[in-house]
Write a protein that holds these residues in place. Sequence first.
Motif, short mmCIF file in Angstrom:
data_model
loop_
_atom_site.label_atom_id
_atom_site.label_comp_id
_atom_site.label_asym_id
_atom_site.label_seq_id
_atom_site.Cartn_x
_atom_site.Cartn_y
_atom_site.Cartn_z
N ILE A 1 0.84 -1.21 0.00
CA ILE A 1 0.00 0.00 0.00
C ILE A 1 0.88 1.25 0.00
N VAL A 2 1.92 1.24 0.81
CA VAL A 2 2.84 2.38 0.85
C VAL A 2 3.49 2.59 -0.52
N VAL A 3 3.93 1.50 -1.15
CA VAL A 3 4.55 1.60 -2.48
C VAL A 3 3.56 2.18 -3.48
N TYR A 4 2.33 1.69 -3.45
CA TYR A 4 1.33 2.17 -4.41
C TYR A 4 1.07 3.67 -4.24
N LEU A 5 0.93 4.11 -3.00
CA LEU A 5 0.66 5.52 -2.74
C LEU A 5 1.82 6.41 -3.20
N CYS A 6 3.03 5.85 -3.19
CA CYS A 6 4.20 6.63 -3.61
C CYS A 6 4.27 6.82 -5.11
N ILE A 7 3.74 5.87 -5.88
CA ILE A 7 3.96 5.92 -7.33
C ILE A 7 2.68 6.08 -8.14
N CYS A 8 1.51 6.07 -7.51
CA CYS A 8 0.27 6.04 -8.28
C CYS A 8 0.09 7.27 -9.15
N LYS A 9 0.67 8.40 -8.76
CA LYS A 9 0.52 9.63 -9.54
C LYS A 9 1.71 9.88 -10.46
N GLY A 10 2.57 8.88 -10.62
CA GLY A 10 3.68 9.02 -11.55
C GLY A 10 4.90 9.65 -10.91
N CYS B 1 14.13 1.17 16.73
CA CYS B 1 13.23 1.91 15.85
C CYS B 1 14.01 2.67 14.79
N PHE B 2 15.10 3.31 15.19
CA PHE B 2 15.94 4.05 14.24
C PHE B 2 16.50 3.13 13.17
N PHE B 3 17.03 1.97 13.61
CA PHE B 3 17.67 1.07 12.66
C PHE B 3 16.68 0.53 11.64
N PHE B 4 15.54 0.04 12.09
CA PHE B 4 14.59 -0.56 11.15
C PHE B 4 13.88 0.48 10.30
N LEU B 5 13.74 1.69 10.81
CA LEU B 5 13.23 2.75 9.96
C LEU B 5 14.24 3.07 8.86
N MET B 6 15.52 3.03 9.19
CA MET B 6 16.55 3.23 8.17
C MET B 6 16.48 2.14 7.11
N ILE B 7 16.31 0.88 7.53
CA ILE B 7 16.19 -0.23 6.59
C ILE B 7 14.98 -0.03 5.68
N ILE B 8 13.87 0.39 6.26
CA ILE B 8 12.64 0.61 5.48
C ILE B 8 12.85 1.70 4.44
N LEU B 9 13.45 2.81 4.84
CA LEU B 9 13.65 3.92 3.91
C LEU B 9 14.65 3.56 2.81
N LEU B 10 15.68 2.79 3.17
CA LEU B 10 16.64 2.35 2.16
C LEU B 10 15.98 1.46 1.11
N GLY B 11 15.08 0.62 1.57
CA GLY B 11 14.43 -0.32 0.65
C GLY B 11 13.23 0.24 -0.07
N LEU B 12 12.57 1.23 0.53
CA LEU B 12 11.30 1.72 -0.02
C LEU B 12 11.47 2.37 -1.38
N ASP B 13 12.43 3.29 -1.51
CA ASP B 13 12.59 3.95 -2.81
C ASP B 13 13.12 2.98 -3.86
N SER B 14 13.94 2.00 -3.44
CA SER B 14 14.36 0.97 -4.38
C SER B 14 13.16 0.20 -4.90
N GLN B 15 12.21 -0.07 -4.01
CA GLN B 15 11.04 -0.85 -4.39
C GLN B 15 10.12 -0.08 -5.32
N PHE B 16 9.80 1.17 -4.97
CA PHE B 16 8.81 1.83 -5.84
C PHE B 16 9.41 2.28 -7.17
N VAL B 17 10.71 2.50 -7.24
CA VAL B 17 11.33 2.75 -8.55
C VAL B 17 11.34 1.46 -9.36
N GLY B 18 11.56 0.32 -8.70
CA GLY B 18 11.50 -0.96 -9.40
C GLY B 18 10.13 -1.24 -9.97
#
Length: 688
Positions: free
Chosen positions: A246-255, A406-423
């Motif tokens: 859902i997070v990925v979709y919301l990031c890319i749905c508008k192009g 919390c800091f570490f796993f938020l960092m992991i999420i942010l590192l992976g999130l933009d990789s995922q929605f660009v993919g």
Amino acid sequence: MSVDKKKASGQEESPHGDLKKRETWSNKFDFLLACIGFSVGLGNVWRFPYLCYKNGGGAFLIPYVICVVVGGIPLFYLEVAVGQFMGIAGINTWKIVPIFKGIALSSVTVVFLLNCYYNVILAWAWRYFFASFTSKLPWAECDYDDWATPQCDVFDPKNPIDNRCIYTENDKNVSGVFINGVCQSIEFATNNSVTRFNTSGTDVLLKTVDPVVEYWERKVLGLSDSIEDMGIPKWDLALCLLFAWIVVYLCICKGIKSSGKVMYVTATSPYIFMLVLLIRNCLLEGAGAGVIYYLKPDFSKMNNIDVWVDAGTQIFFSYSIAIGTLTVLGSYNKFNHNSYRDCIIFAVTNSGTSIFAGFLIFSILGHMAHVQGKPIDEVAEKGPGLAFVAYPKALALMPVAPLWSCFFFLMIILLGLDSQFVGVEGVVTVVVDQYPQYLRKGYRREIFIAIVCIAMFLIGLVMVCPGGMYVFQLFDHYSGSKIILFIAFFECVAIAWIYGINRFYDNIQMMYGFRISPYMKIMWVVLSPIFCMLVFVLSTISYSELSYDRPSKETYQYPAWAVGIGWSLAGIAAIWIPITWVYHVVKYGGDMERFRQVFRPMGFQAHQMRPQDYGQIGLDGPQPSVVKDEFGMDIVTTATQSPKKADIIRSSYPPSYDNINEHNEGELNEGFEALVGPVGKDGFTTRL
């Protein structure tokens, strides 16, 4: 003067009815951030540091830098430049050399498979992130009946405790072992591989399992014994996976207009978290020893073939080469954007992040080794084992552990999130560019993105079952490992040898207005293809069948049928290149002149043509040619249509300045009609 609302919002329409115009980046910085966000990801944090310590510490940087110069930068820039020059993604990109259209199909297959399992990692990260909102990290101790086994033990060999106990059996006092709050018999402890310690330091050498391992395998994964025992999806992981999609979709749905803005946060904030965590780690006892272990050079390992293979494959993974997304990102650039400069900046940022992440990881591993009294090589892990076993254990040893978790796993999420929605954007754009007449109308693109995300979510559900980790390893090992070397090799061949390196250099000059260094020419023609095939061959020589090193159990060897599925995933990605060769040979091989055309570009516009290219015949017929109008002005036209307004404007510019974008084209519109007459709705001049 009023401004059209659709144009102001970035949703411009093409001259063809309600067909939305293809987007471009809002500003020049968006493209660089997108490249950094996509390529700088989890591999930089959990793979590079492990490879560095494994392959000679600081000495590993020598083959790594060589591979960056020979393979990383040239291949990265090649894909970006091709995408920017063609101004479109997917199969249409490779109209530049039609017989190699299979490169696009192979790339999109790899990135589709990658997207399916990559978001599962984010689901794990979300699961740990949510679990960190507590006063005590749940994986710090064994006092949880729903996942802790009798083998679970937090024994510290530097401070041995006495876990012996006495219990009553048949009115007699019997020696036992204290296990999870209960005094059990020695026989029970032996059967469950529990170590019996006493204060003198002697013990019965049996197996114990750290709570962080049991939490990972039993609580989070619910890991089964084999791939044959799949089970049903775990509800908590399934919900985390759904949330991640859902997070990925919301990031890319508008192009890219919206996703480009999101990347201002997702691509930059991980560096803030990494810096905060590094400062905290450096204050811990033993951190310095970890950093020394990470960087201490061992030049004797440079004679090992595996060191060079690891360096080469790491470049492909961290630079995201040969999976099609770089071509997609480049295609959103304006024609005259200086992507050459951006690629150099990206290379410095990407490799610098990998080295920086090594300090972050090994400073905490040094502290963990110090606390546990173990050598660093016994606590060092790679891949998911580092992010979800080694680092969580280190976090549990730190003061105010939930905060740092919390800091570490938020960092992991942010590192992976933009990789995922660009993919995901890479998959979506390929299809949308292939069928714009269907998908660039109304909200069809948004609906199509939702369908793609749902399909990938359903495939990912298999990987959140108890046997899902075995499937995850199959996808990770086979779907994009050696195949990307194969794809990158043919990219070099297609552009440098078939299309022509000198012609492509001329095209780059047409985009930038200046000629780039001959460094790229040397790389693309000779060294980069040799690099791709050399790493491919060496990795094949050192190949071994997939196995899964389970921390609490023996190493799992995959059955033959599962390995066959893995090779099928690799074959699905690789087979498109030879299939397109066969297709073109069968269709056009009977006519030699027609067959020659499969090696010539097709669909070029006026701004992509050099003077000597006019009139060249491709599969789609004659390329644009130049005629004179009644004023003696050059007009670019074809045998099948009248010249368009933008073509006439561009034809008055020399090739090196043929980079009309929305801004400077608009400046010329005012005097255009005075020269060639009014312009109709179809973009053609009524006078012509």
